[in-house]
Enzyme design. Structure first.
Site, PDB file in Angstrom:
ATOM      1  N   GLU A  39       3.908 -17.140  -1.703  1.00  0.00           N
ATOM      2  CA  GLU A  39       4.535 -16.366  -2.775  1.00  0.00           C
ATOM      3  C   GLU A  39       3.606 -16.357  -3.985  1.00  0.00           C
ATOM      4  O   GLU A  39       3.003 -17.373  -4.316  1.00  0.00           O
ATOM      5  CB  GLU A  39       5.904 -16.951  -3.149  1.00  0.00           C
ATOM      6  CG  GLU A  39       6.920 -16.750  -2.045  1.00  0.00           C
ATOM      7  CD  GLU A  39       8.324 -17.242  -2.401  1.00  0.00           C
ATOM      8  OE1 GLU A  39       8.546 -17.696  -3.537  1.00  0.00           O
ATOM      9  OE2 GLU A  39       9.193 -17.168  -1.526  1.00  0.00           O
ATOM     10  N   ARG A  96      -2.886   7.734   1.669  1.00  0.00           N
ATOM     11  CA  ARG A  96      -2.918   8.649   2.820  1.00  0.00           C
ATOM     12  C   ARG A  96      -1.543   8.870   3.430  1.00  0.00           C
ATOM     13  O   ARG A  96      -1.349   9.759   4.247  1.00  0.00           O
ATOM     14  CB  ARG A  96      -3.880   8.093   3.884  1.00  0.00           C
ATOM     15  CG  ARG A  96      -5.327   8.477   3.625  1.00  0.00           C
ATOM     16  CD  ARG A  96      -6.261   7.642   4.481  1.00  0.00           C
ATOM     17  NE  ARG A  96      -6.273   6.259   4.052  1.00  0.00           N
ATOM     18  CZ  ARG A  96      -6.968   5.283   4.653  1.00  0.00           C
ATOM     19  NH1 ARG A  96      -7.689   5.568   5.717  1.00  0.00           N
ATOM     20  NH2 ARG A  96      -6.940   4.057   4.186  1.00  0.00           N
ATOM     21  N   GLN A  97      -0.572   8.021   3.067  1.00  0.00           N
ATOM     22  CA  GLN A  97       0.787   8.207   3.581  1.00  0.00           C
ATOM     23  C   GLN A  97       1.572   8.968   2.515  1.00  0.00           C
ATOM     24  O   GLN A  97       2.512   8.450   1.914  1.00  0.00           O
ATOM     25  CB  GLN A  97       1.415   6.846   3.898  1.00  0.00           C
ATOM     26  CG  GLN A  97       0.586   6.082   4.932  1.00  0.00           C
ATOM     27  CD  GLN A  97       1.287   4.844   5.445  1.00  0.00           C
ATOM     28  OE1 GLN A  97       2.481   4.858   5.725  1.00  0.00           O
ATOM     29  NE2 GLN A  97       0.554   3.765   5.570  1.00  0.00           N
ATOM     30  N   LYS A 192     -13.784  20.018  12.628  1.00  0.00           N
ATOM     31  CA  LYS A 192     -13.556  19.250  13.861  1.00  0.00           C
ATOM     32  C   LYS A 192     -12.493  19.940  14.687  1.00  0.00           C
ATOM     33  O   LYS A 192     -11.432  20.260  14.177  1.00  0.00           O
ATOM     34  CB  LYS A 192     -13.071  17.831  13.530  1.00  0.00           C
ATOM     35  CG  LYS A 192     -14.172  16.892  13.067  1.00  0.00           C
ATOM     36  CD  LYS A 192     -13.626  15.508  12.794  1.00  0.00           C
ATOM     37  CE  LYS A 192     -12.798  15.500  11.490  1.00  0.00           C
ATOM     38  NZ  LYS A 192     -12.433  14.136  11.063  1.00  0.00           N
ATOM     39  N   ALA A 224     -15.124   4.424   8.601  1.00  0.00           N
ATOM     40  CA  ALA A 224     -16.396   5.148   8.631  1.00  0.00           C
ATOM     41  C   ALA A 224     -16.544   6.059   9.845  1.00  0.00           C
ATOM     42  O   ALA A 224     -17.608   6.638  10.045  1.00  0.00           O
ATOM     43  CB  ALA A 224     -17.593   4.198   8.505  1.00  0.00           C
ATOM     44  N   GLY A 225     -15.487   6.202  10.630  1.00  0.00           N
ATOM     45  CA  GLY A 225     -15.540   7.062  11.819  1.00  0.00           C
ATOM     46  C   GLY A 225     -15.873   8.502  11.477  1.00  0.00           C
ATOM     47  O   GLY A 225     -16.830   9.077  12.014  1.00  0.00           O
TER      48      GLY A 225
HETATM   49  N1  LIG Z   1       7.256 -20.300  -3.497  1.00  0.00           N
HETATM   50  C1  LIG Z   1       7.366 -21.382  -4.256  1.00  0.00           C
HETATM   51  N2  LIG Z   1       6.893 -22.575  -3.848  1.00  0.00           N
HETATM   52  C2  LIG Z   1       7.004 -23.681  -4.626  1.00  0.00           C
HETATM   53  N3  LIG Z   1       7.579 -23.672  -5.826  1.00  0.00           N
HETATM   54  C3  LIG Z   1       8.060 -22.517  -6.282  1.00  0.00           C
HETATM   55  C4  LIG Z   1       7.997 -21.321  -5.520  1.00  0.00           C
HETATM   56  N4  LIG Z   1       8.571 -20.350  -6.229  1.00  0.00           N
HETATM   57  C5  LIG Z   1       8.970 -20.896  -7.387  1.00  0.00           C
HETATM   58  N5  LIG Z   1       8.662 -22.194  -7.431  1.00  0.00           N
HETATM   59  C6  LIG Z   1       8.938 -23.138  -8.512  1.00  0.00           C
HETATM   60  O1  LIG Z   1      10.116 -23.826  -8.161  1.00  0.00           O
HETATM   61  C7  LIG Z   1      10.884 -24.083  -9.321  1.00  0.00           C
HETATM   62  C8  LIG Z   1      12.298 -23.641  -9.076  1.00  0.00           C
HETATM   63  O2  LIG Z   1      12.826 -24.368  -8.004  1.00  0.00           O
HETATM   64  P1  LIG Z   1      14.283 -24.978  -8.139  1.00  0.00           P
HETATM   65  O3  LIG Z   1      14.274 -25.877  -9.342  1.00  0.00           O
HETATM   66  O4  LIG Z   1      14.494 -25.692  -6.847  1.00  0.00           O
HETATM   67  O5  LIG Z   1      15.201 -23.789  -8.322  1.00  0.00           O
HETATM   68  C9  LIG Z   1      10.247 -23.335 -10.451  1.00  0.00           C
HETATM   69  O6  LIG Z   1       9.604 -24.259 -11.298  1.00  0.00           O
HETATM   70  C10 LIG Z   1       9.242 -22.446  -9.816  1.00  0.00           C
HETATM   71  O7  LIG Z   1       8.064 -22.332 -10.579  1.00  0.00           O
HETATM   72  N1  LIG Z   2      -4.238   3.234   5.959  1.00  0.00           N
HETATM   73  C1  LIG Z   2      -4.485   4.222   6.817  1.00  0.00           C
HETATM   74  N2  LIG Z   2      -5.502   4.163   7.684  1.00  0.00           N
HETATM   75  C2  LIG Z   2      -5.738   5.170   8.554  1.00  0.00           C
HETATM   76  N3  LIG Z   2      -4.993   6.274   8.637  1.00  0.00           N
HETATM   77  C3  LIG Z   2      -3.967   6.369   7.790  1.00  0.00           C
HETATM   78  C4  LIG Z   2      -3.653   5.374   6.843  1.00  0.00           C
HETATM   79  N4  LIG Z   2      -2.582   5.758   6.154  1.00  0.00           N
HETATM   80  C5  LIG Z   2      -2.229   6.949   6.652  1.00  0.00           C
HETATM   81  N5  LIG Z   2      -3.040   7.325   7.633  1.00  0.00           N
HETATM   82  C6  LIG Z   2      -2.983   8.560   8.419  1.00  0.00           C
HETATM   83  O1  LIG Z   2      -3.908   9.448   7.848  1.00  0.00           O
HETATM   84  C7  LIG Z   2      -3.413  10.764   7.922  1.00  0.00           C
HETATM   85  C8  LIG Z   2      -3.514  11.414   6.582  1.00  0.00           C
HETATM   86  O2  LIG Z   2      -4.844  11.440   6.196  1.00  0.00           O
HETATM   87  P1  LIG Z   2      -5.427  12.803   5.584  1.00  0.00           P
HETATM   88  O3  LIG Z   2      -5.206  13.862   6.582  1.00  0.00           O
HETATM   89  O4  LIG Z   2      -6.864  12.476   5.313  1.00  0.00           O
HETATM   90  O5  LIG Z   2      -4.628  13.014   4.302  1.00  0.00           O
HETATM   91  C9  LIG Z   2      -1.969  10.679   8.392  1.00  0.00           C
HETATM   92  O6  LIG Z   2      -1.916  11.106   9.714  1.00  0.00           O
HETATM   93  C10 LIG Z   2      -1.648   9.233   8.321  1.00  0.00           C
HETATM   94  O7  LIG Z   2      -0.813   8.815   9.390  1.00  0.00           O
END
Ligand SMILES: Nc1ncnc2c1ncn2[C@@H]1O[C@H](COP(=O)(O)O)[C@@H](O)[C@H]1O
Ligand SMILES: Nc1ncnc2c1ncn2[C@@H]1O[C@H](COP(=O)(O)O)[C@@H](O)[C@H]1O
Lengths: 312, 312
Positions: A39, A96-97, A192, A224-225
């Site tokens: 987190e 791209r989405q 293409k 890069a394709g």
């Molecule tokens: N993912 C996490 N892992 C460990 N500590 C966290 C996490 N998220 C928040 N905390 C800390 O946990 C404390 C809250 O826990 P609690 O007193 O058990 O509600 C806060 O001081 C946060 O900064």
């Molecule tokens: N992160 C991504 N990597 C590769 N293809 C993607 C990604 N996100 C979307 N696409 C696809 O790229 C196409 C759109 O790209 P374009 O035609 O260049 O705008 C759509 O068919 C998407 O499904």
């Protein structure tokens, strides 16, 4: 009167530092790390009450972590009474989405835009969106910059004769045209086509590349394709040399290997996404910085000046 | 008349399958994978128009990926004209970041609640939230179940004599009290204190554990630090045996090693978070399923029946 402050997540801290250097100020102090379970843990380490805050964070790989970091930093700044928060997203992931090109798929680019507003961003500053339409996905003001001036500056200085700007697909023709016009170079397009479902793709080049220096232009280079295939097609048609300029260096999966093995002589990219040592593995990569451009845009947004002249 | 459909992301597909088994129906078909650059790719592979859809997805490790998967699946279902979308989040991640316990930190649990609404969830079904207040972070109806009946059933069947239910910290007393009452067992509390900033923590046990079977109770076991320390304190005070029951098996970082080395004889958890083979490394782990409980809640929500008797 509102103080200008710049913060950064872990996506591109080097770019954030360069932006700060351009603006002659230091980066805002914040802890952006993670707990043992993954987190994200954010703490803003300086007062931001009433400040005009900019958060520099591309939503690049690891994309979901980068995005959540951006959202949580914005939440922390909002709850710390920042006056205005601008999300500076040099590379906007999930771009791209951006449309339903088949039934029952998400429009993740719109979802991400909504998430950024929900977190509390008052404005967005971004570069070379995959489609201009994505601006309309936001309900907050968006300043959309182009890396064109930075790339153009570099290309022009090379003083290359017989330059042809080539779009690797029909979708990129407008971008390629803008470059060709500025460079007073010719334009060509790769078309293409697949004749049948299990037939190999045919690369048709519309325009003349014989004996030319071919500059392939795209907004991003991912696996890069497309670029490498296009480069080969141009070489096959007698291009003298083939190189490419792409704003966003996504470079995932087989990208580096493909580029290395390809006929491309150079791959020019910007620092909207950090290379993280990829330029060592692949010396064809050459990185330009968009920090002055973003820095200037931030200065103008802060001063309530127009940024439109940066679109030149 | 609206058809009931259940979908799952990649966080806990096994639990989703068991819920479907309980309900006597098959899991909805959807592709939830990722592109080369790590962006999540979702496609709903069957018609959901007008359906009453439930998406089973804990926001557990990798937490940011799991959360984004949930949001993108919801977006895809919404755009596919589902009639109603219920986010079934057995383990709600970011639950510990639920208040500003220091200046300039985010309230990530509230942010995540807002993101889930923004994506388009009409309802939420969750279990053992870190704090009951998190229900109020949502603007949509939340059904908040407790794993208590599942854990209680197992504990009762063990027919343990001289059982004492112990809360590992002051924050968990209410939960421990509810268990102790149902088990007609005594209650004890561990009070952790640090006398000065660089002094070791002192574990004070309020209540009698001498010669008893001590059941440490918590909503989650993450790095296992609190539980293992508490277990040792109870052993030092002469407990006959020490074991623990925790709903959410976060088990990050040094957790398995700590549990293995500890005096704990058993760690009872549920499948709100999948163990992914951790029970092989650490045989003290014992997993109970909340699938019938969630399945029954889903059935009742779908039938517009009250789920409150499940809180028993
Ligand atoms: N993912 C996490 N892992 C460990 N500590 C966290 C996490 N998220 C928040 N905390 C800390 O946990 C404390 C809250 O826990 P609690 O007193 O058990 O509600 C806060 O001081 C946060 O900064
Ligand atoms: N992160 C991504 N990597 C590769 N293809 C993607 C990604 N996100 C979307 N696409 C696809 O790229 C196409 C759109 O790209 P374009 O035609 O260049 O705008 C759509 O068919 C998407 O499904």
């Amino acid at each position: 009167n509102r103080e200008l402050k710049i913060f950064s997540g872990n996506a591109n801290p080097a770019l954030a530092h360069e932006i700060c250097t351009y603006l002659g100020q230091r980066l805002g102090e914040a802890t952006v790390s993670s707990f043992s379970d993954g987190e994200i843990r954010v703490k803003v380490d300086e007062n931001v009450r009433g400040a005009d805050v900019f958060v520099v964070q591309s939503t690049c790989q690891p994309v979901n972590d980068s995005l959540l970091e951006l959202l949580i930093i914005i939440d922390a700044l909002k709850r710390s009474s920042a006056n205005r928060i601008t999300a500076v997203i040099p590379y906007f992931g999930y771009g791209r989405q951006d449309r339903k090109d088949q039934p029952r798929v998400p429009i993740s680019a719109k979802l991400v835009a909504d998430l950024i507003s929900t977190a509390g961003a008052d404005r967005v500053l971004t570069m070379d969106l995959h489609a201009g339409q994505i601006q309309g996905f936001f309900n907050v003001p968006v300043d959309h910059l182009y890396a064109l001036p930075v790339l153009l500056d570099y290309i022009t200085k090379k003083k290359i004769s017989d330059l042809v700007v080539v779009s690797p697909d029909a979708g990129g023709v407008e971008r390629a045209r803008a470059f060709a016009k500025r460079l007073q170079a010719n334009l060509a397009i790769i078309d293409k086509r697949r004749e049948g479902p299990n037939q190999a793709q045919i690369m048709n080049i519309i325009g003349d590349v014989q004996g030319k220096s071919v500059l392939l232009l795209d907004d991003m280079i991912d696996t890069a394709g497309t670029i490498v295939q296009g480069a080969q097609a141009c070489a096959d048609k007698g291009a003298r040399e083939v190189w490419t300029a792409c704003t966003h260096a996504v470079l995932s999966g087989p990208a580096l290997e493909r580029i290395t093995k390809s006929c491309l002589s150079q791959v020019v990219v910007t620092d909207t996404i950090p290379l993280r040592g990829k330029e060592q593995t692949c010396p064809k990569l050459y990185q330009l910085s968009v920090a002055p451009l973003l820095g200037e845009a931030i200065r103008r947004i802060h001063e309530d000046e127009s940024v439109s002249s940066l679109f030149a």
